[in-house]
Design a protein around this motif. Structure first.
Motif, PDB file in Angstrom:
ATOM      1  N   LEU A  26      -4.263  -2.339  -0.686  1.00  0.00           N
ATOM      2  CA  LEU A  26      -5.066  -1.748  -1.763  1.00  0.00           C
ATOM      3  C   LEU A  26      -5.195  -2.694  -2.952  1.00  0.00           C
ATOM      4  O   LEU A  26      -6.254  -2.763  -3.593  1.00  0.00           O
ATOM      5  CB  LEU A  26      -4.437  -0.427  -2.212  1.00  0.00           C
ATOM      6  CG  LEU A  26      -4.590   0.767  -1.273  1.00  0.00           C
ATOM      7  CD1 LEU A  26      -3.702   1.912  -1.732  1.00  0.00           C
ATOM      8  CD2 LEU A  26      -6.040   1.213  -1.231  1.00  0.00           C
ATOM      9  N   ALA A  27      -4.122  -3.413  -3.241  1.00  0.00           N
ATOM     10  CA  ALA A  27      -4.134  -4.308  -4.405  1.00  0.00           C
ATOM     11  C   ALA A  27      -5.185  -5.390  -4.265  1.00  0.00           C
ATOM     12  O   ALA A  27      -5.787  -5.810  -5.260  1.00  0.00           O
ATOM     13  CB  ALA A  27      -2.752  -4.937  -4.587  1.00  0.00           C
ATOM     14  N   MET A  28      -5.434  -5.842  -3.028  1.00  0.00           N
ATOM     15  CA  MET A  28      -6.424  -6.885  -2.817  1.00  0.00           C
ATOM     16  C   MET A  28      -7.832  -6.378  -3.140  1.00  0.00           C
ATOM     17  O   MET A  28      -8.627  -7.082  -3.763  1.00  0.00           O
ATOM     18  CB  MET A  28      -6.369  -7.386  -1.370  1.00  0.00           C
ATOM     19  CG  MET A  28      -7.339  -8.524  -1.084  1.00  0.00           C
ATOM     20  SD  MET A  28      -7.159  -9.188   0.585  1.00  0.00           S
ATOM     21  CE  MET A  28      -5.568 -10.022   0.423  1.00  0.00           C
ATOM     22  N   ILE A  29      -8.130  -5.153  -2.732  1.00  0.00           N
ATOM     23  CA  ILE A  29      -9.448  -4.572  -3.044  1.00  0.00           C
ATOM     24  C   ILE A  29      -9.600  -4.398  -4.544  1.00  0.00           C
ATOM     25  O   ILE A  29     -10.653  -4.696  -5.123  1.00  0.00           O
ATOM     26  CB  ILE A  29      -9.626  -3.226  -2.313  1.00  0.00           C
ATOM     27  CG1 ILE A  29      -9.681  -3.453  -0.799  1.00  0.00           C
ATOM     28  CG2 ILE A  29     -10.883  -2.502  -2.803  1.00  0.00           C
ATOM     29  CD1 ILE A  29      -9.826  -2.181   0.023  1.00  0.00           C
ATOM     30  N   SER A  30      -8.556  -3.927  -5.196  1.00  0.00           N
ATOM     31  CA  SER A  30      -8.584  -3.761  -6.645  1.00  0.00           C
ATOM     32  C   SER A  30      -8.787  -5.100  -7.340  1.00  0.00           C
ATOM     33  O   SER A  30      -9.544  -5.203  -8.307  1.00  0.00           O
ATOM     34  CB  SER A  30      -7.286  -3.109  -7.115  1.00  0.00           C
ATOM     35  OG  SER A  30      -7.266  -2.972  -8.512  1.00  0.00           O
ATOM     36  N   TYR A  31      -8.118  -6.140  -6.835  1.00  0.00           N
ATOM     37  CA  TYR A  31      -8.213  -7.476  -7.432  1.00  0.00           C
ATOM     38  C   TYR A  31      -9.629  -8.036  -7.307  1.00  0.00           C
ATOM     39  O   TYR A  31     -10.187  -8.578  -8.261  1.00  0.00           O
ATOM     40  CB  TYR A  31      -7.218  -8.416  -6.758  1.00  0.00           C
ATOM     41  CG  TYR A  31      -7.341  -9.858  -7.191  1.00  0.00           C
ATOM     42  CD1 TYR A  31      -6.868 -10.279  -8.430  1.00  0.00           C
ATOM     43  CD2 TYR A  31      -7.950 -10.790  -6.358  1.00  0.00           C
ATOM     44  CE1 TYR A  31      -6.992 -11.602  -8.836  1.00  0.00           C
ATOM     45  CE2 TYR A  31      -8.078 -12.118  -6.754  1.00  0.00           C
ATOM     46  CZ  TYR A  31      -7.600 -12.527  -7.985  1.00  0.00           C
ATOM     47  OH  TYR A  31      -7.723 -13.828  -8.392  1.00  0.00           O
ATOM     48  N   TYR A  32     -10.214  -7.894  -6.119  1.00  0.00           N
ATOM     49  CA  TYR A  32     -11.529  -8.476  -5.869  1.00  0.00           C
ATOM     50  C   TYR A  32     -12.669  -7.667  -6.483  1.00  0.00           C
ATOM     51  O   TYR A  32     -13.641  -8.209  -6.998  1.00  0.00           O
ATOM     52  CB  TYR A  32     -11.777  -8.610  -4.368  1.00  0.00           C
ATOM     53  CG  TYR A  32     -11.100  -9.791  -3.719  1.00  0.00           C
ATOM     54  CD1 TYR A  32     -11.136 -11.053  -4.294  1.00  0.00           C
ATOM     55  CD2 TYR A  32     -10.436  -9.646  -2.503  1.00  0.00           C
ATOM     56  CE1 TYR A  32     -10.511 -12.144  -3.693  1.00  0.00           C
ATOM     57  CE2 TYR A  32      -9.811 -10.728  -1.885  1.00  0.00           C
ATOM     58  CZ  TYR A  32      -9.860 -11.971  -2.491  1.00  0.00           C
ATOM     59  OH  TYR A  32      -9.249 -13.034  -1.886  1.00  0.00           O
ATOM     60  N   PHE A  33     -12.558  -6.332  -6.409  1.00  0.00           N
ATOM     61  CA  PHE A  33     -13.712  -5.503  -6.762  1.00  0.00           C
ATOM     62  C   PHE A  33     -13.432  -4.468  -7.856  1.00  0.00           C
ATOM     63  O   PHE A  33     -14.364  -4.005  -8.507  1.00  0.00           O
ATOM     64  CB  PHE A  33     -14.241  -4.792  -5.509  1.00  0.00           C
ATOM     65  CG  PHE A  33     -14.706  -5.747  -4.444  1.00  0.00           C
ATOM     66  CD1 PHE A  33     -15.927  -6.383  -4.554  1.00  0.00           C
ATOM     67  CD2 PHE A  33     -13.908  -6.008  -3.344  1.00  0.00           C
ATOM     68  CE1 PHE A  33     -16.351  -7.275  -3.574  1.00  0.00           C
ATOM     69  CE2 PHE A  33     -14.321  -6.898  -2.353  1.00  0.00           C
ATOM     70  CZ  PHE A  33     -15.555  -7.541  -2.477  1.00  0.00           C
ATOM     71  N   GLY A  34     -12.192  -4.072  -8.044  1.00  0.00           N
ATOM     72  CA  GLY A  34     -11.865  -3.159  -9.125  1.00  0.00           C
ATOM     73  C   GLY A  34     -11.874  -1.692  -8.756  1.00  0.00           C
ATOM     74  O   GLY A  34     -10.976  -0.950  -9.116  1.00  0.00           O
ATOM     75  N   SER A  35     -12.905  -1.263  -8.012  1.00  0.00           N
ATOM     76  CA  SER A  35     -13.012   0.157  -7.673  1.00  0.00           C
ATOM     77  C   SER A  35     -13.956   0.341  -6.492  1.00  0.00           C
ATOM     78  O   SER A  35     -14.646  -0.585  -6.069  1.00  0.00           O
ATOM     79  CB  SER A  35     -13.547   0.957  -8.867  1.00  0.00           C
ATOM     80  OG  SER A  35     -14.899   0.589  -9.139  1.00  0.00           O
TER      81      SER A  35
END
Length: 209
Positions: free
Chosen positions: A39-48
């Motif tokens: 999940l952290a990777m998606i948050s890092y790349y895209f935020g939401s």
């Protein structure tokens, strides 16, 4: 927009899940599990999740802008030939990227998320602006008529392709094409669609129509 392989993987996974489960029915956790990332990777790349959807739409609109830029620079092609190439490529893109266009269709029918509707309208606007540039180039060269309604023209193309896309089984049965393989049927439908839409575009754009 330059994306890494991992970002592209996340976007492709999100697109697939949005198409099958809807935007509201898909969680960021679903995307992470399907893509094999945390999940952290998606948050890092895209935020939401919404930013993911925005990135998908930006990627799709960029494709059209880049192709129109390339066609405008090609002085060897006649304006109508450029439009015909764009028609063929648009048909191929819709047939190959059916998940994305299903997202657009479903979200417009449901019409529950104003943010996504805004993204869809922005994408249509950007694409229409790109096509307008191609039309204006043809008008300057005396090949196209004046006062072309780009929105109507694009709606005719997109509506026709979309209806055929979601009615492929019906079309196949009506014309007794069950004996064709999926690959043969795709080739057939792309050719038929291309001929049909090019005939309409020639009537709309050309003095020969």
């Amino acid at each position: 927009m330059v994306l890494s392989d991992k970002q592209l993987q996340i976007l492709e996974t999100a697109e697939k899940l949005f198409a099958s489960k809807g935007f509201d029915g898909t969680s960021v956790r679903d995307i992470a599990e399907e893509a094999g990332v945390n999940l952290a990777m998606i948050s890092y790349y895209f935020g939401s999740k919404l930013k993911l959807m925005e990135a998908i739409f930006e990627k799709r609109s960029m494709n059209v802008r880049e192709r129109v830029d390339h066609l405008l620079q090609n002085s060897a092609l006649e304006p109508m030939d450029k439009m015909y190439l764009l028609v063929d490529e648009y048909i191929s893109r819709v047939m190959e990227k059916q998940q994305f266009f299903k997202i657009m269709l479903c979200e417009q029918v449901v019409n529950k998320n104003p943010v996504i509707i805004k993204l869809i309208n922005e994408l249509k606007f950007k694409n229409a602006e790109s096509i307008t540039r191609l039309i204006k180039d043809g008008q300057k060269r005396g090949a196209f008529k004046k006062n072309i309604d780009v929105v109507f023209m694009m709606s005719t193309m997109i509506g026709t392709i979309t209806q055929v896309m979601i009615s492929q089984d019906y079309y196949r049965e009506f014309h007794n094409l069950q004996s064709l393989s999926d690959e043969q049927f795709d080739t057939h439908i792309k050719k038929k669609l291309g001929t049909y839409i090019k005939t309409i575009f020639k009537e709309i754009l050309s003095y020969e129509g």
